[in-house]
Motif scaffolding. Structure first.
Motif, PDB file in Angstrom:
ATOM      1  N   LEU A  71     -24.288  -2.713  43.221  1.00 24.34           N
ATOM      2  CA  LEU A  71     -24.830  -1.891  44.351  1.00 24.34           C
ATOM      3  C   LEU A  71     -25.355  -2.682  45.388  1.00 24.34           C
ATOM      4  CD1 LEU A  71     -23.988   1.008  45.219  1.00 24.34           C
ATOM      5  CD2 LEU A  71     -25.962   1.729  44.358  1.00 24.34           C
ATOM      6  N   ASN A  72     -24.857  -2.457  46.807  1.00 20.04           N
ATOM      7  CA  ASN A  72     -25.512  -3.149  47.758  1.00 20.04           C
ATOM      8  C   ASN A  72     -26.410  -2.007  48.379  1.00 20.04           C
ATOM      9  OD1 ASN A  72     -26.397  -4.556  50.048  1.00 20.04           O
ATOM     10  ND2 ASN A  72     -24.699  -4.697  50.885  1.00 20.04           N
ATOM     11  N   VAL A  73     -27.840  -2.086  48.217  1.00 18.41           N
ATOM     12  CA  VAL A  73     -28.847  -1.072  48.762  1.00 18.41           C
ATOM     13  C   VAL A  73     -29.655  -1.717  49.754  1.00 18.41           C
ATOM     14  CG1 VAL A  73     -28.642   0.600  46.893  1.00 18.41           C
ATOM     15  CG2 VAL A  73     -30.302  -1.261  46.599  1.00 18.41           C
ATOM     16  N   GLY A  74     -29.053  -2.799  50.268  1.00 21.94           N
ATOM     17  CA  GLY A  74     -29.962  -3.452  51.258  1.00 21.94           C
ATOM     18  C   GLY A  74     -29.394  -3.436  52.588  1.00 21.94           C
ATOM     19  N   THR A  75     -29.689  -4.393  53.680  1.00 20.89           N
ATOM     20  CA  THR A  75     -29.362  -3.989  54.962  1.00 20.89           C
ATOM     21  C   THR A  75     -28.284  -4.996  55.350  1.00 20.89           C
ATOM     22  OG1 THR A  75     -31.244  -5.672  55.540  1.00 20.89           O
ATOM     23  CG2 THR A  75     -31.752  -3.243  55.336  1.00 20.89           C
ATOM     24  N   THR A  76     -27.787  -5.910  54.471  1.00 25.49           N
ATOM     25  CA  THR A  76     -26.899  -6.798  55.063  1.00 25.49           C
ATOM     26  C   THR A  76     -25.668  -6.817  54.237  1.00 25.49           C
ATOM     27  OG1 THR A  76     -27.841  -8.782  53.684  1.00 25.49           O
ATOM     28  CG2 THR A  76     -28.228  -8.568  56.209  1.00 25.49           C
ATOM     29  N   GLU A  77     -24.359  -7.120  54.649  1.00 23.41           N
ATOM     30  CA  GLU A  77     -23.015  -6.962  53.853  1.00 23.41           C
ATOM     31  C   GLU A  77     -23.040  -8.169  52.871  1.00 23.41           C
ATOM     32  OE1 GLU A  77     -18.546  -6.778  54.399  1.00 23.41           O
ATOM     33  OE2 GLU A  77     -19.693  -6.935  56.236  1.00 23.41           O
ATOM     34  N   ASP A 125     -15.959  -7.357  48.613  1.00 25.76           N
ATOM     35  CA  ASP A 125     -17.297  -7.169  49.621  1.00 25.76           C
ATOM     36  C   ASP A 125     -17.843  -5.855  49.379  1.00 25.76           C
ATOM     37  OD1 ASP A 125     -16.316  -9.718  50.515  1.00 25.76           O
ATOM     38  OD2 ASP A 125     -15.145  -8.973  52.106  1.00 25.76           O
ATOM     39  N   MET A 126     -19.002  -6.140  49.448  1.00 29.54           N
ATOM     40  CA  MET A 126     -19.938  -4.700  49.479  1.00 29.54           C
ATOM     41  C   MET A 126     -20.517  -4.394  50.800  1.00 29.54           C
ATOM     42  SD  MET A 126     -21.617  -4.915  45.785  1.00 29.54           S
ATOM     43  CE  MET A 126     -20.533  -4.862  44.193  1.00 29.54           C
ATOM     44  N   LYS A 127     -20.311  -3.376  51.545  1.00 26.58           N
ATOM     45  CA  LYS A 127     -20.911  -3.023  52.880  1.00 26.58           C
ATOM     46  C   LYS A 127     -22.460  -2.175  52.685  1.00 26.58           C
ATOM     47  CE  LYS A 127     -16.440  -2.877  55.228  1.00 26.58           C
ATOM     48  NZ  LYS A 127     -15.710  -2.166  56.204  1.00 26.58           N
ATOM     49  N   THR A 128     -22.977  -2.213  53.472  1.00 31.45           N
ATOM     50  CA  THR A 128     -24.204  -1.296  53.550  1.00 31.45           C
ATOM     51  C   THR A 128     -24.024   0.139  53.438  1.00 31.45           C
ATOM     52  OG1 THR A 128     -24.865  -1.574  55.726  1.00 31.45           O
ATOM     53  CG2 THR A 128     -25.449  -3.572  54.311  1.00 31.45           C
ATOM     54  N   ALA A 129     -25.141   0.881  53.287  1.00 32.79           N
ATOM     55  CA  ALA A 129     -25.128   2.224  53.491  1.00 32.79           C
ATOM     56  C   ALA A 129     -25.251   2.543  54.959  1.00 32.79           C
ATOM     57  CB  ALA A 129     -26.372   2.957  52.698  1.00 32.79           C
TER      58      ALA A 129
END
Length: 654
Positions: A71-77, A125-129
């Motif tokens: 899971l991407n929970v950061g600020t960049t894709e 690819d994992m986009k951000t919230a």
């Protein structure tokens, strides 16, 4: 207040819907709240004992189910996510849903000793919230894993050693384990400096011995055009008469092809397939193939200029791919496929490349291929000649690497002989397999019998009489049941021919025991101690390969690069005659003053024929009683002679 029964029923149905609808969703644990990066979680769900049930704990197999959440929970894709799972219980993966295994084989797949690397498929690819308004389906991936594990008793540790993110630019601490859950938060590494090049939108191209590129060049609602490029990158890699196979995962089928063909074309098979049921008005007599696992081969050179199936660069070479050192214009093969799709993939962007790729040739290396990975689209010059670049709609890469053949699974073998030994050390028993041998007639694991030199010229079934006669002459112990043959289509004899003060020579002989000839053959030998002293090859073209560790590369001279196949004897009743070529190789001792030729330094430690590694004998030729002595033997003979002279002089009367 009394609640009506209908209300209770509606509430009950709503709870069922709520549970079932969230089954495939990502459930966020509390640890996510403190992570500012990429969160990974591995959960071991269940396991049950498999058959057969055995008392030995280490041999007992267990069927297990687990899942991995990224899971991407950061600020960049995050582009082309890649995760590592350090499996440690001899796991065999049966299915992986939501990802693809890098450098993995087809299922069931034995896990590498160093663990398993996975990448996103179909969502890479994992986009951000921030960019998705907290849409978890675009921010993360849930991978369901099924497999078999060994050696873990009830109550034992079923968890992997570690999990981590493999993408560049991230650092991961040691994973935390709580019960049957392991989690980790990987953050950006501030010290990481990205290489100065254009940013990659997809996964970078992998380095591989053999690269298969799957380019989608045209896309329609119900079909697309794919171009497949097979390219050799290994200096000793090669394919002859290659056969390529893969597995369609979405009921696709091949309507037509250019530059290659499928080994099976059965219209009736198509009519009763899923494609036949959907495309009711399609003429399936013209369809190339509807198999789930088609076998594809290259076209012969005679169809190179055919208007319908030819006219394609790098096609129609009868499946021959050479290393660049031999011919840089023959290091690849290309073919095209018109692929038809089925619901629910009837749109131009729904493209799913086939999985589980395998490729093999005739007496060639063993290639292990990974799953296709989405990479940056291939760019080619505009065919019209204008200064423009044409970009593929989508590009996938399948990385294949050469593997060392397992014992009794080689495709060629080597025998050793020397001037100081009467007997030849033949190829190992069952060096290339014994699947067709009757265990009642021969022994598969017995050591090969010593042979006279002339026995190498006849097929194995004609060597029995020579082996028995040689054992009687040399007083060897002969078992009642003889060893099985080597069953190799190609064998090589390495003979140490001479050893003198300033140098030494060897003689190499190739034998082709198959009826198929070899055109543009090559031979590579790894000389651990003698490489520096290599001088010349007299009947072949020979050269050192500086980029391949201590390897001498040999091939036939122009006009003599054709190794013929097995032919009948000149007279009726005579054994068949193998195709053979021979050359002498000379070495100097100036650069290798301490070389010990008779003690093993004069024999290769690795032999490769047409890219395939050959099986080597497990022993060296032994010195015969009447053979010429080596320098060490001469020294001790001189010592004995001097002592004898002194003793005689002392005791004889004057």
């Amino acid at each position: 207040m009394r609640v009506p029964c209908k209300t209770w029923l509606l509430l009950f149905l709503y709870q069922i819907y709520r549970v079932t609808s969230q089954d495939g969703a990502i459930k966020l644990p509390k640890e996510v709240d403190t992570c500012n990066g990429i969160y990974l979680q591995y959960t071991f769900n269940s396991r049950e004992k498999e058959y057969p049930h055995v008392k030995n704990v280490t041999a007992q197999s267990w069927a297990f189910k687990s899942e991995l959440i990224v899971l991407n929970v950061g600020t960049t894709e995050l582009k082309s996510w890649q995760a590592f799972i350090g499996f440690q219980h001899d796991e065999i993966l049966v299915s992986v849903d939501g990802a693809t295994v890098l450098n993995g084989d087809s299922f069931p797949m034995k896990v590498d000793k160093n663990g398993t690397r996975m990448t996103g498929y179909p969502q890479a690819d994992m986009k951000t919230a921030i960019d998705t308004a907290n849409d978890l389906t675009q921010m993360g991936a849930k991978v369901k894993i099924k497999g078999t594990m060994f050696g873990v008793n009830i109550g034992g540790n079923v968890m992997p050693k570690n999990i981590k993110l493999e993408n560049d630019g991230f650092k991961c601490p040691k994973a935390t384990t709580k019960g049957k859950t392991m989690h980790i938060c990987c953050t950006k590494n501030p010290k990481f400096k990205a290489k100065k090049k254009a940013a990659l939108k997809f996964f970078p191209r992998q380095k591989a011995d053999l690269s298969i590129t799957y380019d989608v060049t045209q896309s329609y609602k119900s079909s697309y055009l794919a171009q497949v490029t097979i390219e050799n990158h290994h200096p000793l890699g090669r394919l002859d008469h290659w056969n390529l196979t893969f597995e369609w995962m979405r009921n696709e089928f091949i309507y037509e092809m250019r530059g290659a063909f499928t080994r099976r074309k059965d219209p009736s098979e198509c009519l009763y397939s899923a494609g036949g049921q959907y495309y009711q008005d399609l003429d399936f007599s013209k369809v190339m193939n509807c198999q789930k696992k088609p076998v594809i081969s290259d076209l012969p050179p005679t169809l190179k200029d055919d208007e319908k199936v030819g006219k394609l660069p790098f096609c129609c070479r009868d499946g021959n791919i050479l290393p660049k050192i031999m011919n840089p214009m023959k290091d690849k093969s290309v073919f095209q496929m018109n692929v038809f799709k089925l619901p629910p993939d009837l749109n131009r962007t729904a493209i799913n490349p086939p999985q589980n790729w395998k490729i093999e040739g005739f007496v060639n290396p063993n290639y292990r291929c990974g799953q296709p990975v989405r990479i940056d689209p291939t760019e080619t010059p505009d065919p019209s000649g204008v200064e423009a670049t044409v970009t593929a709609i989508a590009t996938y890469q399948v990385a294949c690497n050469i593997t060392k053949p397992k014992r009794k699974m080689a495709q060629c073998c080597v025998s050793f002989s020397a001037y100081y030994a009467d007997s030849v050390v033949p190829c190992n028993t069952c060096a290339c397999g014994c699947d067709d041998e009757d265990p009642r007639k021969c022994v598969e694991d017995a050591p090969a019998l010593p042979l006279p030199a002339e026995a190498l010229l006849v097929p194995f079934r004609n060597r029995t009489i020579k082996a028995r006669a040689w054992a009687k002459i040399k007083h060897f112990d002969l078992p009642k049941k003889l060893p099985c043959p080597d069953n190799c289509p190609v064998s090589l004899n390495w003979h140490v021919d001479s050893d003198y003060k300033t140098g030494w020579t060897a003689r190499v002989t190739l034998f082709n025991w198959d009826k198929k000839p070899f055109e543009d053959w090559f031979l590579a030998v790894h000389m651990k101690r003698a490489y520096v002293g290599f001088e010349n090859v007299y009947s072949f073209n020979g050269t050192k390969l500086p980029k391949v560790n201590k390897t001498i590369f040999m091939q036939g001279l122009p006009g003599l690069n054709y190794l013929v196949g097995l032919t009948n004897g000149s007279k009726q009743g005579e054994p068949p005659v193998p195709g053979k070529q021979q050359s002498v190789i000379s070495f100097l001792k100036k650069g290798t003053p301490r070389i010990r030729v008779p003690r093993g330094d004069g024999f290769p430690t690795k032999v490769v024929f047409n890219g395939g590694e050959c099986a080597l004998p497990r022993r060296l030729p032994k010195r015969s009683g009447g053979s010429r002595g080596a320098p060490v033997g001469l020294f001790w003979a001189s010592v004995v002679g001097v002592l004898t002279f002194v003793m005689i002089s002392y005791y004889l009367p004057l």
